[in-house]
Design a protein around this motif. Structure first.
Motif, short mmCIF file in Angstrom:
data_model
loop_
_atom_site.label_atom_id
_atom_site.label_comp_id
_atom_site.label_asym_id
_atom_site.label_seq_id
_atom_site.Cartn_x
_atom_site.Cartn_y
_atom_site.Cartn_z
N LEU A 144 1.60 13.56 -2.28
CA LEU A 144 1.36 14.42 -3.44
C LEU A 144 0.13 15.30 -3.23
O LEU A 144 0.15 16.49 -3.56
N ILE A 145 -0.93 14.73 -2.68
CA ILE A 145 -2.15 15.50 -2.43
C ILE A 145 -1.90 16.58 -1.38
O ILE A 145 -2.37 17.71 -1.50
N GLU A 146 -1.14 16.24 -0.33
CA GLU A 146 -0.82 17.23 0.69
C GLU A 146 -0.02 18.39 0.09
O GLU A 146 -0.27 19.56 0.43
N ALA A 199 -1.22 22.34 -0.17
CA ALA A 199 -0.39 23.45 0.31
C ALA A 199 -0.24 24.50 -0.79
O ALA A 199 -0.38 25.71 -0.55
N TYR A 200 0.01 24.04 -2.02
CA TYR A 200 0.14 24.95 -3.15
C TYR A 200 -1.18 25.69 -3.40
O TYR A 200 -1.19 26.91 -3.58
N LEU A 201 -2.29 24.95 -3.41
CA LEU A 201 -3.59 25.57 -3.66
C LEU A 201 -3.96 26.59 -2.58
O LEU A 201 -4.56 27.63 -2.88
N ASN A 202 -3.60 26.32 -1.35
CA ASN A 202 -3.86 27.29 -0.28
C ASN A 202 -3.03 28.55 -0.47
O ASN A 202 -3.51 29.66 -0.19
N ASP A 203 -1.79 28.40 -0.96
CA ASP A 203 -0.97 29.57 -1.28
C ASP A 203 -1.61 30.38 -2.41
O ASP A 203 -1.68 31.61 -2.35
N VAL A 204 -2.07 29.67 -3.43
CA VAL A 204 -2.73 30.34 -4.57
C VAL A 204 -3.98 31.06 -4.10
O VAL A 204 -4.23 32.22 -4.48
N LYS A 257 0.81 -1.22 0.00
CA LYS A 257 0.00 0.00 0.00
C LYS A 257 0.85 1.27 0.00
O LYS A 257 0.35 2.35 0.26
N TYR A 258 2.12 1.15 -0.34
CA TYR A 258 3.01 2.31 -0.29
C TYR A 258 2.62 3.37 -1.32
O TYR A 258 2.81 4.56 -1.09
N LYS A 259 2.04 2.95 -2.45
CA LYS A 259 1.58 3.91 -3.46
C LYS A 259 0.56 4.87 -2.86
O LYS A 259 0.51 6.04 -3.22
N LEU A 260 -0.26 4.36 -1.94
CA LEU A 260 -1.24 5.21 -1.26
C LEU A 260 -0.53 6.32 -0.48
O LEU A 260 -0.95 7.47 -0.48
N LYS A 316 -11.42 21.80 -2.36
CA LYS A 316 -12.44 20.90 -1.82
C LYS A 316 -12.26 19.49 -2.37
O LYS A 316 -12.35 18.51 -1.64
N SER A 317 -11.98 19.38 -3.65
CA SER A 317 -11.77 18.09 -4.30
C SER A 317 -10.54 17.38 -3.72
O SER A 317 -10.58 16.18 -3.43
N ALA A 318 -9.45 18.13 -3.56
CA ALA A 318 -8.22 17.55 -3.02
C ALA A 318 -8.42 17.11 -1.57
O ALA A 318 -7.92 16.05 -1.16
N GLU A 319 -9.16 17.90 -0.78
CA GLU A 319 -9.42 17.51 0.61
C GLU A 319 -10.25 16.23 0.67
O GLU A 319 -10.00 15.37 1.51
N LYS A 320 -11.22 16.11 -0.22
CA LYS A 320 -12.05 14.90 -0.27
C LYS A 320 -11.19 13.68 -0.63
O LYS A 320 -11.31 12.63 -0.02
#
Length: 131
Positions: A45-47, A51-56, A36-39, A111-115
């Motif tokens: 990557l999502i985190e 972080a990038y989206l919150n900066d944007v 399950k390491y890919k998870l 919202k999508s990334a958080e989900k």
């Protein structure tokens, strides 16, 4: 909190992951053993994306606030001779509309990334929880 005597790299690891180095290594090893390491990679990557989206989002909010202020009505430029030129900002309305659209798009992506992150975290928790 970690004692100050811990090396900087260990303190940085703790503040980033909220886990000590041994715990992170143990968790990663369990995930690798269970396939399950890919998870875990996906989670990281999502985190990073969040972080990038919150900066944007913050930069878009600052842009929106500026464009709505009186300061954005005229643009001022000082040229190389020291002469100050001023122009009216005719593109202000269009820029403001574009920033608002981008802000809404950014919020949807957050919202999508958080989900997605919530789903991945649930799968990881299930994989590392002893049965």
């Amino acid at each position: 909190a970690l004692p100050i005597c811990f090396p900087v790299t260990i303190r940085m690891m703790y503040y980033r992951t909220k886990k000590c180095l041994d715990c992170v290594v143990e968790e990663e090893t369990q995930l690798k053993l269970k396939g399950k390491y890919k998870l875990y990679e996906t989670k990281k990557l999502i985190e990073n994306e969040l972080a990038y989206l919150n900066d944007v989002r913050q930069k878009l909010k600052e842009s929106k606030d500026y464009l709505e202020s009186e300061d954005s009505k005229t643009l001022t430029w000082a040229n190389s001779t020291g002469m100050v030129e001023e122009w009216s900002n005719e593109a202000r309305g269009e820029l403001l509309e574009n920033v608002k659209k981008d802000f809404v798009t950014c919020l949807k992506k957050i919202k999508s990334a958080e989900k997605e992150l919530k789903k991945v975290n649930a799968e990881i928790d299930k994989a590392i929880t002893p049965s």
